[in-house]
Write a protein that holds these residues in place. Structure first.
Motif, mmCIF file in Angstrom:
data_model
loop_
_atom_site.group_PDB
_atom_site.id
_atom_site.type_symbol
_atom_site.label_atom_id
_atom_site.label_comp_id
_atom_site.label_asym_id
_atom_site.label_seq_id
_atom_site.Cartn_x
_atom_site.Cartn_y
_atom_site.Cartn_z
ATOM 1 N N THR A 189 0.827 -1.204 0.000
ATOM 2 C CA THR A 189 0.000 0.000 0.000
ATOM 3 C C THR A 189 0.861 1.255 0.000
ATOM 4 O O THR A 189 0.558 2.239 -0.685
ATOM 5 C CB THR A 189 -0.937 0.000 1.225
ATOM 6 O OG1 THR A 189 -1.717 -1.201 1.230
ATOM 7 C CG2 THR A 189 -1.862 1.205 1.195
ATOM 8 N N THR A 190 1.940 1.225 0.775
ATOM 9 C CA THR A 190 2.838 2.384 0.855
ATOM 10 C C THR A 190 3.490 2.665 -0.492
ATOM 11 O O THR A 190 3.594 3.827 -0.915
ATOM 12 C CB THR A 190 3.912 2.141 1.920
ATOM 13 O OG1 THR A 190 3.283 1.882 3.178
ATOM 14 C CG2 THR A 190 4.819 3.353 2.057
ATOM 15 N N LEU A 191 3.924 1.613 -1.190
ATOM 16 C CA LEU A 191 4.525 1.797 -2.512
ATOM 17 C C LEU A 191 3.532 2.407 -3.496
ATOM 18 O O LEU A 191 3.913 3.199 -4.371
ATOM 19 C CB LEU A 191 5.030 0.457 -3.048
ATOM 20 C CG LEU A 191 6.247 -0.154 -2.332
ATOM 21 C CD1 LEU A 191 6.566 -1.531 -2.903
ATOM 22 C CD2 LEU A 191 7.452 0.769 -2.462
ATOM 23 N N ALA A 192 2.254 2.046 -3.358
ATOM 24 C CA ALA A 192 1.238 2.588 -4.258
ATOM 25 C C ALA A 192 0.885 4.027 -3.931
ATOM 26 O O ALA A 192 0.409 4.769 -4.809
ATOM 27 C CB ALA A 192 -0.023 1.723 -4.188
ATOM 28 N N GLU A 193 1.108 4.461 -2.692
ATOM 29 C CA GLU A 193 0.678 5.790 -2.264
ATOM 30 C C GLU A 193 1.789 6.831 -2.220
ATOM 31 O O GLU A 193 1.520 8.026 -2.374
ATOM 32 C CB GLU A 193 0.046 5.692 -0.862
ATOM 33 C CG GLU A 193 -1.223 4.867 -0.792
ATOM 34 C CD GLU A 193 -2.397 5.530 -1.473
ATOM 35 O OE1 GLU A 193 -2.458 6.773 -1.476
ATOM 36 O OE2 GLU A 193 -3.242 4.795 -2.024
ATOM 37 N N LYS A 194 3.033 6.406 -2.012
ATOM 38 C CA LYS A 194 4.067 7.379 -1.662
ATOM 39 C C LYS A 194 4.453 8.324 -2.804
ATOM 40 O O LYS A 194 5.054 9.367 -2.552
ATOM 41 C CB LYS A 194 5.309 6.656 -1.152
ATOM 42 C CG LYS A 194 6.114 5.929 -2.213
ATOM 43 C CD LYS A 194 7.402 5.371 -1.616
ATOM 44 C CE LYS A 194 8.304 4.741 -2.639
ATOM 45 N NZ LYS A 194 9.567 4.262 -2.053
#
Length: 306
Positions: A189-194
């Motif tokens: 999720t972090t990779l998709a949002e950052k």
């Protein structure tokens, strides 16, 4: 007024519609709520206190369920080898099992989410180390990890000390075994949002990276984490029962559902079937109800299935 509008939004939401339109989910929620209520209120709703040695009577040992021949209406589900009321023991045992399961999942969520957030947001060697550790741990069965950690604690700690803190040893053992799933989901999720615009805008105006990760990126990971936590709760309860059944979990003086099943198993083939069967049924029903809630939550939070 705001409380009314919040309630109205919840009542009209897709999640509430999905919940009330699924009879199986409603039943699972009711069953889970009854278990939690019974566990919390055990000192008040249990017919007897299985921990009170003064109230035990060995003459009441091996009393069958109330409806069976030789049963006693005072003991609805019968008694065990020490004269403890099985229904009361299940209520207190559920309390211990739920406490260990919830505490272990809180530990797993905290550890896994923080490591996954750090790995996805910082990248580089941090991501490589955290994810390789997660991959290595995922190759080892969780129950084996818990057994190993519990065994180390038994070697390091004196027996009387271990028995006193057995519940926390189980929490650490089970909690450490389940963090990789949360770390992997949070990292994805972090990779998709950052790299999205709102994160870049926060960086431009000078918001610290830790604050961006915790206040802006992390909330987007809570949906998948909550789904996994619900399902993992059932697995944590089963893991605790398995460890206690193997004799490396809770001591007999602090019975959990697994301990009750282990004690009853010794008398299963001598005719006192109720000592093991009723705690086992309680464990199966609880795990099934929590799993059904997790399956519903996964579907309800998936926009593709709405």
């Amino acid at each position: 007024m705001s409380d009314t509008s919040t309630f109205a939004r919840l009542r009209d939401s897709d999640i509430w519609w999905s919940f009330r339109s699924s009879p199986i989910t409603v039943i699972a929620a009711v069953v889970t709520a009854v278990y939690f209520a019974g566990a919390i209120l055990a000192p008040w709703v249990a017919p007897y206190d299985p921990f009170d040695v003064k109230s035990l009577n060995l003459m009441d040992a091996f009393t069958p369920p109330a409806w069976a021949e030789g049963g006693d209406a005072k003991h609805l589900l019968g008694t065990d080898n020490q004269g403890r009321d099985v229904l009361s023991a299940i209520l207190y045992g559920s309390r211990v099992s739920l406490m260990i399961g919830l505490a272990a999942i809180v530990l797993s969520v905290t550890t896994g989410v923080l490591l996954g957030l750090m790995a996805g947001f910082r990248g580089g060697w941090t991501e490589a180390v955290v994810m390789r550790l997660a991959d290595i741990q995922l190759t080892v069965p969780a129950i084996l990890i818990a057994l190993t950690l519990d065994g180390v604690a038994r070697v390091v700690l004196p027996k009387n000390v271990h028995d006193e803190i057995a519940i926390w040893v189980l929490v650490l053992s089970i909690g450490f075994a389940y963090w990789p799933q949360f770390a992997r989901v949070t990292r994805a999720t972090t990779l998709a949002e950052k790299n999205k615009d709102y994160v870049n805008a926060a960086r431009i105006i000078g918001v610290p990276g830790a604050r961006i990760a915790l206040a802006h990126v992390l909330p987007n990971a809570w949906g998948p984490v909550l789904v996994i936590a619900t399902i993992e709760l059932a697995l944590a309860i089963i893991a605790e029962a398995s460890l206690s059944y193997l004799g490396v979990g809770m001591p007999a003086t602090q019975p959990s559902l697994g301990t009750l099943i282990r004690i009853g198993n010794a008398f299963l083939f001598s005719g006192e079937w109720w000592i093991a069967i009723f705690p086992a049924l309680a464990l199966v029903i609880l795990s099934l109800a929590v799993n059904l809630l997790g399956d519903w939550l996964r579907d309800a939070l998936n926009p593709k299935l709405r």
